[in-house]
Design a protein around this motif. Sequence first.
Motif, PDB file in Angstrom:
ATOM      1  N   GLU A  35       0.817  -1.210   0.000  1.00 46.15           N
ATOM      2  CA  GLU A  35       0.000   0.000   0.000  1.00 46.15           C
ATOM      3  C   GLU A  35       0.855   1.265   0.000  1.00 46.15           C
ATOM      4  O   GLU A  35       0.490   2.268  -0.625  1.00 46.15           O
ATOM      5  CB  GLU A  35      -0.925   0.000   1.211  1.00 46.15           C
ATOM      6  CG  GLU A  35      -1.994  -1.093   1.187  1.00 46.15           C
ATOM      7  CD  GLU A  35      -2.772  -1.154   2.484  1.00 46.15           C
ATOM      8  OE1 GLU A  35      -2.423  -0.383   3.418  1.00 46.15           O
ATOM      9  OE2 GLU A  35      -3.705  -1.966   2.592  1.00 46.15           O
ATOM     10  N   LEU A  36       1.990   1.216   0.680  1.00 45.50           N
ATOM     11  CA  LEU A  36       2.828   2.413   0.809  1.00 45.50           C
ATOM     12  C   LEU A  36       3.817   2.566  -0.338  1.00 45.50           C
ATOM     13  O   LEU A  36       4.234   3.685  -0.645  1.00 45.50           O
ATOM     14  CB  LEU A  36       3.598   2.372   2.139  1.00 45.50           C
ATOM     15  CG  LEU A  36       2.750   2.437   3.423  1.00 45.50           C
ATOM     16  CD1 LEU A  36       3.651   2.285   4.646  1.00 45.50           C
ATOM     17  CD2 LEU A  36       1.966   3.729   3.484  1.00 45.50           C
ATOM     18  N   HIS A  37       4.220   1.465  -0.959  1.00 52.17           N
ATOM     19  CA  HIS A  37       5.276   1.518  -1.975  1.00 52.17           C
ATOM     20  C   HIS A  37       4.779   0.850  -3.253  1.00 52.17           C
ATOM     21  O   HIS A  37       4.505  -0.358  -3.264  1.00 52.17           O
ATOM     22  CB  HIS A  37       6.546   0.818  -1.485  1.00 52.17           C
ATOM     23  CG  HIS A  37       7.041   1.334  -0.162  1.00 52.17           C
ATOM     24  ND1 HIS A  37       7.814   2.460  -0.037  1.00 52.17           N
ATOM     25  CD2 HIS A  37       6.852   0.870   1.101  1.00 52.17           C
ATOM     26  CE1 HIS A  37       8.089   2.672   1.236  1.00 52.17           C
ATOM     27  NE2 HIS A  37       7.517   1.718   1.951  1.00 52.17           N
ATOM     28  N   ASP A  59      -5.230   3.006  -4.540  1.00 54.97           N
ATOM     29  CA  ASP A  59      -6.026   2.258  -3.565  1.00 54.97           C
ATOM     30  C   ASP A  59      -6.774   1.100  -4.201  1.00 54.97           C
ATOM     31  O   ASP A  59      -7.660   0.506  -3.574  1.00 54.97           O
ATOM     32  CB  ASP A  59      -7.019   3.187  -2.858  1.00 54.97           C
ATOM     33  CG  ASP A  59      -7.916   3.946  -3.835  1.00 54.97           C
ATOM     34  OD1 ASP A  59      -7.762   3.738  -5.060  1.00 54.97           O
ATOM     35  OD2 ASP A  59      -8.749   4.730  -3.370  1.00 54.97           O
ATOM     36  N   GLY A  60      -6.437   0.740  -5.436  1.00 52.95           N
ATOM     37  CA  GLY A  60      -7.005  -0.439  -6.078  1.00 52.95           C
ATOM     38  C   GLY A  60      -8.341  -0.252  -6.740  1.00 52.95           C
ATOM     39  O   GLY A  60      -8.969  -1.227  -7.151  1.00 52.95           O
ATOM     40  N   ILE A 120      -1.887   1.368 -16.844  1.00 44.62           N
ATOM     41  CA  ILE A 120      -2.182   2.111 -15.617  1.00 44.62           C
ATOM     42  C   ILE A 120      -2.074   1.113 -14.469  1.00 44.62           C
ATOM     43  O   ILE A 120      -2.937   0.243 -14.326  1.00 44.62           O
ATOM     44  CB  ILE A 120      -3.582   2.745 -15.659  1.00 44.62           C
ATOM     45  CG1 ILE A 120      -3.756   3.578 -16.935  1.00 44.62           C
ATOM     46  CG2 ILE A 120      -3.823   3.604 -14.419  1.00 44.62           C
ATOM     47  CD1 ILE A 120      -5.184   3.991 -17.202  1.00 44.62           C
ATOM     48  N   ILE A 121      -1.049   1.230 -13.674  1.00 44.23           N
ATOM     49  CA  ILE A 121      -0.752   0.238 -12.643  1.00 44.23           C
ATOM     50  C   ILE A 121      -0.507   0.960 -11.327  1.00 44.23           C
ATOM     51  O   ILE A 121       0.386   1.810 -11.224  1.00 44.23           O
ATOM     52  CB  ILE A 121       0.479  -0.612 -13.020  1.00 44.23           C
ATOM     53  CG1 ILE A 121       0.244  -1.311 -14.369  1.00 44.23           C
ATOM     54  CG2 ILE A 121       0.780  -1.647 -11.943  1.00 44.23           C
ATOM     55  CD1 ILE A 121       1.459  -2.047 -14.900  1.00 44.23           C
ATOM     56  N   ASN A 122      -1.330   0.630 -10.339  1.00 39.33           N
ATOM     57  CA  ASN A 122      -1.144   1.134  -8.972  1.00 39.33           C
ATOM     58  C   ASN A 122      -1.030   2.656  -8.931  1.00 39.33           C
ATOM     59  O   ASN A 122      -0.213   3.211  -8.197  1.00 39.33           O
ATOM     60  CB  ASN A 122       0.092   0.490  -8.341  1.00 39.33           C
ATOM     61  CG  ASN A 122       0.043   0.532  -6.819  1.00 39.33           C
ATOM     62  OD1 ASN A 122      -1.029   0.645  -6.220  1.00 39.33           O
ATOM     63  ND2 ASN A 122       1.185   0.465  -6.190  1.00 39.33           N
ATOM     64  N   GLY A 123      -1.859   3.336  -9.696  1.00 41.28           N
ATOM     65  CA  GLY A 123      -1.874   4.794  -9.662  1.00 41.28           C
ATOM     66  C   GLY A 123      -0.841   5.470 -10.539  1.00 41.28           C
ATOM     67  O   GLY A 123      -0.748   6.709 -10.518  1.00 41.28           O
ATOM     68  N   CYS A 175       2.173  10.157 -12.218  1.00 37.39           N
ATOM     69  CA  CYS A 175       1.613   9.727 -10.947  1.00 37.39           C
ATOM     70  C   CYS A 175       0.283  10.455 -10.719  1.00 37.39           C
ATOM     71  O   CYS A 175       0.246  11.683 -10.675  1.00 37.39           O
ATOM     72  CB  CYS A 175       2.571   9.998  -9.790  1.00 37.39           C
ATOM     73  SG  CYS A 175       1.920   9.524  -8.166  1.00 37.39           S
ATOM     74  N   LEU A 176      -0.801   9.693 -10.574  1.00 35.60           N
ATOM     75  CA  LEU A 176      -2.110  10.304 -10.366  1.00 35.60           C
ATOM     76  C   LEU A 176      -2.215  10.976  -9.004  1.00 35.60           C
ATOM     77  O   LEU A 176      -2.977  11.930  -8.834  1.00 35.60           O
ATOM     78  CB  LEU A 176      -3.204   9.237 -10.496  1.00 35.60           C
ATOM     79  CG  LEU A 176      -3.377   8.606 -11.886  1.00 35.60           C
ATOM     80  CD1 LEU A 176      -4.420   7.512 -11.829  1.00 35.60           C
ATOM     81  CD2 LEU A 176      -3.765   9.663 -12.909  1.00 35.60           C
ATOM     82  N   GLU A 177      -1.466  10.493  -8.030  1.00 38.21           N
ATOM     83  CA  GLU A 177      -1.569  11.050  -6.679  1.00 38.21           C
ATOM     84  C   GLU A 177      -0.847  12.384  -6.562  1.00 38.21           C
ATOM     85  O   GLU A 177      -1.369  13.339  -5.971  1.00 38.21           O
ATOM     86  CB  GLU A 177      -1.012  10.054  -5.667  1.00 38.21           C
ATOM     87  CG  GLU A 177      -1.152  10.491  -4.220  1.00 38.21           C
ATOM     88  CD  GLU A 177      -0.611   9.459  -3.260  1.00 38.21           C
ATOM     89  OE1 GLU A 177      -0.962   9.522  -2.062  1.00 38.21           O
ATOM     90  OE2 GLU A 177       0.174   8.586  -3.679  1.00 38.21           O
ATOM     91  N   THR A 178       0.348  12.472  -7.131  1.00 39.69           N
ATOM     92  CA  THR A 178       1.144  13.690  -7.003  1.00 39.69           C
ATOM     93  C   THR A 178       1.091  14.579  -8.240  1.00 39.69           C
ATOM     94  O   THR A 178       1.618  15.698  -8.213  1.00 39.69           O
ATOM     95  CB  THR A 178       2.605  13.332  -6.718  1.00 39.69           C
ATOM     96  OG1 THR A 178       3.133  12.581  -7.826  1.00 39.69           O
ATOM     97  CG2 THR A 178       2.705  12.487  -5.448  1.00 39.69           C
ATOM     98  N   ALA A 179       0.487  14.066  -9.335  1.00 31.27           N
ATOM     99  CA  ALA A 179       0.424  14.798 -10.613  1.00 31.27           C
ATOM    100  C   ALA A 179       1.817  15.133 -11.135  1.00 31.27           C
ATOM    101  O   ALA A 179       2.017  16.171 -11.780  1.00 31.27           O
ATOM    102  CB  ALA A 179      -0.418  16.058 -10.479  1.00 31.27           C
TER     103      ALA A 179
END
Length: 558
Positions: free
Chosen positions: A70-72, A287-288, A345-348, A370-374
């Motif tokens: 989840e973290l990495h 987050d899957g 698209i793998i793990n965000g 990266c979708l989380e950090t753009a």
Amino acid sequence: MACQPPPPLPKKPKSPATAPTTICALGDDLLREIFLRLPSLPALVRAALTCRSSLRAIRSSPAFRRRFRELHSPPLLGVFIDIFDYDTPAFRPLRLRSDPDIAAVVRGADFFLTHLPDDDEGSAPQWLIRDCHDGYVVLISQNTEHMAVYNPITGALDLFPNPPGKICKEMYVEFHVLHSEENPGPFLVICICHEVWGAQAAVLSSETREWQIFPWVEAASMQPALQPEDEDYSSHNGILVNGFIYWTQASRASARVLNTATLQFSQIDLPPHIEGQGALTPGETKDGQLCIICPVKLKLVVWSRRADDDGIERWMLDKTYPLLPAIEALISRSVDNHELKILAIINGFVYLSIYYEPEPNLSGWFLSFCLETAKLNKLCPMLHLDSLHPYIMAWPPSLVLNKYFLKAQFHYTKNQYANLLLILGITESFSQLTIMPLLAPKLGEQKLLVVALLGSCVHGFLYSIAWSFWVPYLAASCAILSTLVGPCGMVQGCITGISSTAHVISPLVFTPLTPWFLSETAPFNFKGFSLACAGFATLVALTMSIIMRAAEVQPHNK
């Protein structure tokens, strides 16, 4: 009178030297908290292999492994390029000087696929890559009737026959490999043959090594919106996301879906069409969760599927990412007339390429977003943008504890376990029906008990020191004697009571003992030690049965 100097102060006793703190004194829980702060999966592998305590802390905790994932995000190691007329796919590694652990994985792996077999006539076969998922690469030979499933990091190679020709004739064929990170042994290969008029699936298990063919499914039953005359249909590979395979480029209205657990086809609606959009690509967020992303010029449009105010799941426009400024800053040139193509698209993380639309054969760039950090990263320049297969590092099998002796030692499959149990059952039935009635009157109860315990002892020791896959089958034949322990007349009640108690206690002892000696943390190298302990226990019983005296029968006095 002269003043006398004061007496010297008593010396303080020296405190004993503090013992140095070693990694063994930290405890498994503290080690796991430290390991969660490592930057990547390769760094965790290197830390785990430094000592037995580190490896035990990781292997013994599935919860830690889930938390670490989840973290990495699993790292991208490179890209396979399927170039026509080459004997094997080429590999383009990512040269990340800032992460020496990832570089060490790339150096130690066999990304040149040197273990693939040559043709029988000595010429190099033409291997074409068909899937790259969970650390495995699925390849098909063009001039031999073989399919290869290969893990370049572990070197595990499996050769299987191609799927039957009757399901692949005149249809588009694709392959997908399914593998569980918590059960690193078996895997499945799914072959899907499909066209505009329908589809059919076949599954191969690495345990059975046989193809199981499922019925043909008509297009109308799984995708009512798509008719044979629909000109938008184009044969293309589906994308595996969370156990489902999606075909999102065949129609604007709906997509075919295959549930890999049930092998049932269905359909799902697609997000509304946007003018100028590229191909819709399904994937998973960090987050899957299922998402669909499409490029529109030099923007990424992200759709997520969630319930609306009425509680009905629909595609919702999540966010739009304009990439033009970031791309121009990365490649330091104008990107007029350039297009984006999403590869995976793998793990965000969105892996994509950018190319010059008027000349697609010119060199382009392989990027990650990266979708989380753009954050957009430039990975490497790339040709052959239509045949890229990103290789993501999977969870290493060495970090998952194998709890079964035969599976760890000889890679036994479910069928081999079933055969072993079948041999035991047949042998025991044959012994009780034929051998026991013949031996009991001639040997007597005591000698029969000695013979039965001797067979049990040989069975346990031979099982524990098995040096080849056929030895457990040979040891199973000893059940023809060991099963005679049960029906032994006067001592039957005592033996039954002892056996019942042993059935309760033995799992508490041998369940933790077996995986301990299968791991690298064992005090000595004897993987079958738990089975040898059972053999020693039987040896004690055998000794007692030999020195045991038969009871004298006293006549009744009237």
